[in-house]
Design a protein around this motif. Structure first.
Motif, PDB file in Angstrom:
ATOM      1  N   ARG A   1       0.839  -1.211   0.000  1.00  0.00           N
ATOM      2  CA  ARG A   1       0.000   0.000   0.000  1.00  0.00           C
ATOM      3  C   ARG A   1       0.867   1.253   0.000  1.00  0.00           C
ATOM      4  NH1 ARG A   1      -3.620  -3.025   3.444  1.00  0.00           N
ATOM      5  NH2 ARG A   1      -2.476  -2.277   5.247  1.00  0.00           N
ATOM      6  N   GLU A   2       1.953   1.224   0.755  1.00  0.00           N
ATOM      7  CA  GLU A   2       2.850   2.381   0.808  1.00  0.00           C
ATOM      8  C   GLU A   2       3.544   2.599  -0.535  1.00  0.00           C
ATOM      9  OE1 GLU A   2       4.825   5.711   2.425  1.00  0.00           O
ATOM     10  OE2 GLU A   2       2.987   4.648   2.906  1.00  0.00           O
ATOM     11  N   VAL A   3       3.957   1.531  -1.192  1.00  0.00           N
ATOM     12  CA  VAL A   3       4.560   1.659  -2.530  1.00  0.00           C
ATOM     13  C   VAL A   3       3.550   2.309  -3.476  1.00  0.00           C
ATOM     14  CG1 VAL A   3       5.333   0.357  -4.553  1.00  0.00           C
ATOM     15  CG2 VAL A   3       6.213  -0.227  -2.294  1.00  0.00           C
ATOM     16  N   PHE A   4       2.316   1.814  -3.482  1.00  0.00           N
ATOM     17  CA  PHE A   4       1.292   2.380  -4.358  1.00  0.00           C
ATOM     18  C   PHE A   4       1.037   3.843  -4.013  1.00  0.00           C
ATOM     19  CE2 PHE A   4      -3.134   3.419  -5.308  1.00  0.00           C
ATOM     20  CZ  PHE A   4      -3.157   3.165  -6.678  1.00  0.00           C
ATOM     21  N   ARG A   5       0.928   4.142  -2.726  1.00  0.00           N
ATOM     22  CA  ARG A   5       0.652   5.513  -2.299  1.00  0.00           C
ATOM     23  C   ARG A   5       1.742   6.467  -2.808  1.00  0.00           C
ATOM     24  NH1 ARG A   5       1.841   9.252   1.192  1.00  0.00           N
ATOM     25  NH2 ARG A   5       3.529   8.099   2.165  1.00  0.00           N
ATOM     26  N   ARG A   6       2.983   6.048  -2.696  1.00  0.00           N
ATOM     27  CA  ARG A   6       4.093   6.909  -3.140  1.00  0.00           C
ATOM     28  C   ARG A   6       4.173   7.028  -4.655  1.00  0.00           C
ATOM     29  NH1 ARG A   6       9.319   5.790   0.726  1.00  0.00           N
ATOM     30  NH2 ARG A   6       8.271   6.191   2.698  1.00  0.00           N
ATOM     31  N   LEU A   7       3.806   5.976  -5.369  1.00  0.00           N
ATOM     32  CA  LEU A   7       3.941   5.965  -6.829  1.00  0.00           C
ATOM     33  C   LEU A   7       2.671   6.366  -7.576  1.00  0.00           C
ATOM     34  CD1 LEU A   7       5.890   2.623  -7.438  1.00  0.00           C
ATOM     35  CD2 LEU A   7       6.796   4.952  -7.481  1.00  0.00           C
ATOM     36  N   GLN A   8       1.552   6.538  -6.892  1.00  0.00           N
ATOM     37  CA  GLN A   8       0.279   6.705  -7.587  1.00  0.00           C
ATOM     38  C   GLN A   8       0.270   7.861  -8.582  1.00  0.00           C
ATOM     39  OE1 GLN A   8      -2.927   7.223  -4.820  1.00  0.00           O
ATOM     40  NE2 GLN A   8      -1.783   8.669  -3.585  1.00  0.00           N
ATOM     41  N   ASN A   9       1.061   8.888  -8.353  1.00  0.00           N
ATOM     42  CA  ASN A   9       1.098  10.009  -9.293  1.00  0.00           C
ATOM     43  C   ASN A   9       2.033   9.742 -10.473  1.00  0.00           C
ATOM     44  OD1 ASN A   9      -0.738  11.624  -7.824  1.00  0.00           O
ATOM     45  ND2 ASN A   9       0.898  12.105  -6.381  1.00  0.00           N
ATOM     46  N   GLU A  10       2.895   8.729 -10.383  1.00  0.00           N
ATOM     47  CA  GLU A  10       3.806   8.364 -11.471  1.00  0.00           C
ATOM     48  C   GLU A  10       3.236   7.254 -12.344  1.00  0.00           C
ATOM     49  OE1 GLU A  10       7.733   7.237 -10.137  1.00  0.00           O
ATOM     50  OE2 GLU A  10       7.564   8.582  -8.412  1.00  0.00           O
ATOM     51  N   LEU A  11       2.354   6.433 -11.775  1.00  0.00           N
ATOM     52  CA  LEU A  11       1.835   5.266 -12.482  1.00  0.00           C
ATOM     53  C   LEU A  11       0.831   5.678 -13.552  1.00  0.00           C
ATOM     54  CD1 LEU A  11       1.206   2.916  -9.438  1.00  0.00           C
ATOM     55  CD2 LEU A  11       3.069   2.765 -11.076  1.00  0.00           C
ATOM     56  N   PRO A  12       0.639   4.828 -14.569  1.00  0.00           N
ATOM     57  CA  PRO A  12      -0.403   5.097 -15.559  1.00  0.00           C
ATOM     58  C   PRO A  12      -1.770   5.149 -14.858  1.00  0.00           C
ATOM     59  CG  PRO A  12       0.906   3.160 -16.166  1.00  0.00           C
ATOM     60  CD  PRO A  12       1.362   3.599 -14.821  1.00  0.00           C
ATOM     61  N   THR A  13      -2.637   6.034 -15.326  1.00  0.00           N
ATOM     62  CA  THR A  13      -3.945   6.174 -14.697  1.00  0.00           C
ATOM     63  C   THR A  13      -4.993   5.359 -15.440  1.00  0.00           C
ATOM     64  OG1 THR A  13      -4.418   8.128 -15.998  1.00  0.00           O
ATOM     65  CG2 THR A  13      -3.440   8.482 -13.830  1.00  0.00           C
ATOM     66  N   GLY A  14      -6.094   5.095 -14.751  1.00  0.00           N
ATOM     67  CA  GLY A  14      -7.213   4.412 -15.374  1.00  0.00           C
ATOM     68  C   GLY A  14      -7.114   2.900 -15.355  1.00  0.00           C
ATOM     69  N   PHE A  15      -6.466   2.334 -14.333  1.00  0.00           N
ATOM     70  CA  PHE A  15      -6.349   0.882 -14.236  1.00  0.00           C
ATOM     71  C   PHE A  15      -6.720   0.406 -12.837  1.00  0.00           C
ATOM     72  CE2 PHE A  15      -3.370   1.885 -17.647  1.00  0.00           C
ATOM     73  CZ  PHE A  15      -3.767   0.973 -18.614  1.00  0.00           C
ATOM     74  N   ASP A  16      -7.317  -0.789 -12.784  1.00  0.00           N
ATOM     75  CA  ASP A  16      -7.455  -1.516 -11.530  1.00  0.00           C
ATOM     76  C   ASP A  16      -6.249  -2.443 -11.474  1.00  0.00           C
ATOM     77  OD1 ASP A  16      -9.825  -0.289 -10.932  1.00  0.00           O
ATOM     78  OD2 ASP A  16     -11.082  -1.936 -11.614  1.00  0.00           O
ATOM     79  N   ILE A  17      -5.515  -2.387 -10.376  1.00  0.00           N
ATOM     80  CA  ILE A  17      -4.273  -3.141 -10.229  1.00  0.00           C
ATOM     81  C   ILE A  17      -4.428  -4.097  -9.055  1.00  0.00           C
ATOM     82  CG2 ILE A  17      -1.798  -2.970  -9.770  1.00  0.00           C
ATOM     83  CD1 ILE A  17      -2.062   0.036 -10.669  1.00  0.00           C
ATOM     84  N   VAL A  18      -4.201  -5.388  -9.298  1.00  0.00           N
ATOM     85  CA  VAL A  18      -4.187  -6.373  -8.214  1.00  0.00           C
ATOM     86  C   VAL A  18      -2.770  -6.905  -8.113  1.00  0.00           C
ATOM     87  CG1 VAL A  18      -5.053  -8.588  -7.379  1.00  0.00           C
ATOM     88  CG2 VAL A  18      -6.610  -7.010  -8.515  1.00  0.00           C
ATOM     89  N   VAL A  19      -2.213  -6.872  -6.918  1.00  0.00           N
ATOM     90  CA  VAL A  19      -0.828  -7.284  -6.681  1.00  0.00           C
ATOM     91  C   VAL A  19      -0.805  -8.486  -5.746  1.00  0.00           C
ATOM     92  CG1 VAL A  19       1.430  -6.547  -5.840  1.00  0.00           C
ATOM     93  CG2 VAL A  19      -0.083  -4.889  -6.918  1.00  0.00           C
ATOM     94  N   LEU A  20      -0.017  -9.477  -6.129  1.00  0.00           N
ATOM     95  CA  LEU A  20       0.181 -10.675  -5.315  1.00  0.00           C
ATOM     96  C   LEU A  20       1.678 -10.879  -5.107  1.00  0.00           C
ATOM     97  CD1 LEU A  20      -2.219 -11.348  -7.559  1.00  0.00           C
ATOM     98  CD2 LEU A  20      -2.175 -13.501  -6.386  1.00  0.00           C
ATOM     99  N   PRO A  21       2.141 -10.956  -3.872  1.00  0.00           N
ATOM    100  CA  PRO A  21       3.546 -11.317  -3.658  1.00  0.00           C
ATOM    101  C   PRO A  21       3.731 -12.808  -3.938  1.00  0.00           C
ATOM    102  CG  PRO A  21       2.474 -10.755  -1.580  1.00  0.00           C
ATOM    103  CD  PRO A  21       1.457 -10.610  -2.650  1.00  0.00           C
ATOM    104  N   ARG A  22       4.864 -13.175  -4.477  1.00  0.00           N
ATOM    105  CA  ARG A  22       5.127 -14.587  -4.758  1.00  0.00           C
ATOM    106  C   ARG A  22       5.432 -15.337  -3.457  1.00  0.00           C
ATOM    107  NH1 ARG A  22       5.549 -16.582  -9.733  1.00  0.00           N
ATOM    108  NH2 ARG A  22       5.884 -15.143 -11.446  1.00  0.00           N
TER     109      ARG A  22
END
Length: 121
Positions: A68-89
């Protein structure tokens, strides 16, 4: 620059997760698996799926906090208009924060570029 992580930036419903998985657009590396789905919104939303294979509740919650912290920090750099689901291996030791950030950014960017190429204009 607003860096909050409000509820409208999160995937919360099972149907939202299912839609992302059924779109079958994913990228992965040794640390993460990332699924993307175009959402026709002005911002991207994050969903996390951390399996019990990752470890006990303490380990799973730590992964979720860090992602969540990674997303929060990067949200303004990431492409917009996507639903992103993340799974750690499973079976991967928790990486340093910088490595996790780099992995997340690269995977989301690659998947978004591939989806953009598929869109009819």
């Amino acid at each position: 620059m607003d860096q909050r992580f409000p509820k409208e930036r999160r995937l919360r419903k099972t149907a939202e997760f299912r839609r992302v998985y059924e779109y079958r657009q994913s990228y992965s590396d040794p640390i993460l698996i990332v699924y993307l789905f175009p959402n026709d919104r002005e911002h991207s939303r994050l969903g996390l799926s951390v399996s019990r294979k990752i470890g006990n509740a303490v380990a799973r919650n730590r992964w979720k906090r860090r992602l969540r912290e990674v997303f929060r920090r990067l949200q303004n750099e990431l492409p917009t208009g996507f639903d992103i689901v993340v799974l750690p291996r499973p079976g991967v030791a928790e990486p340093p924060f910088e490595t996790l950030t780099r992995s997340f950014r690269n995977l989301v960017s690659r998947a978004a570029r591939k989806i953009e190429k598929k869109k009819p204009f």
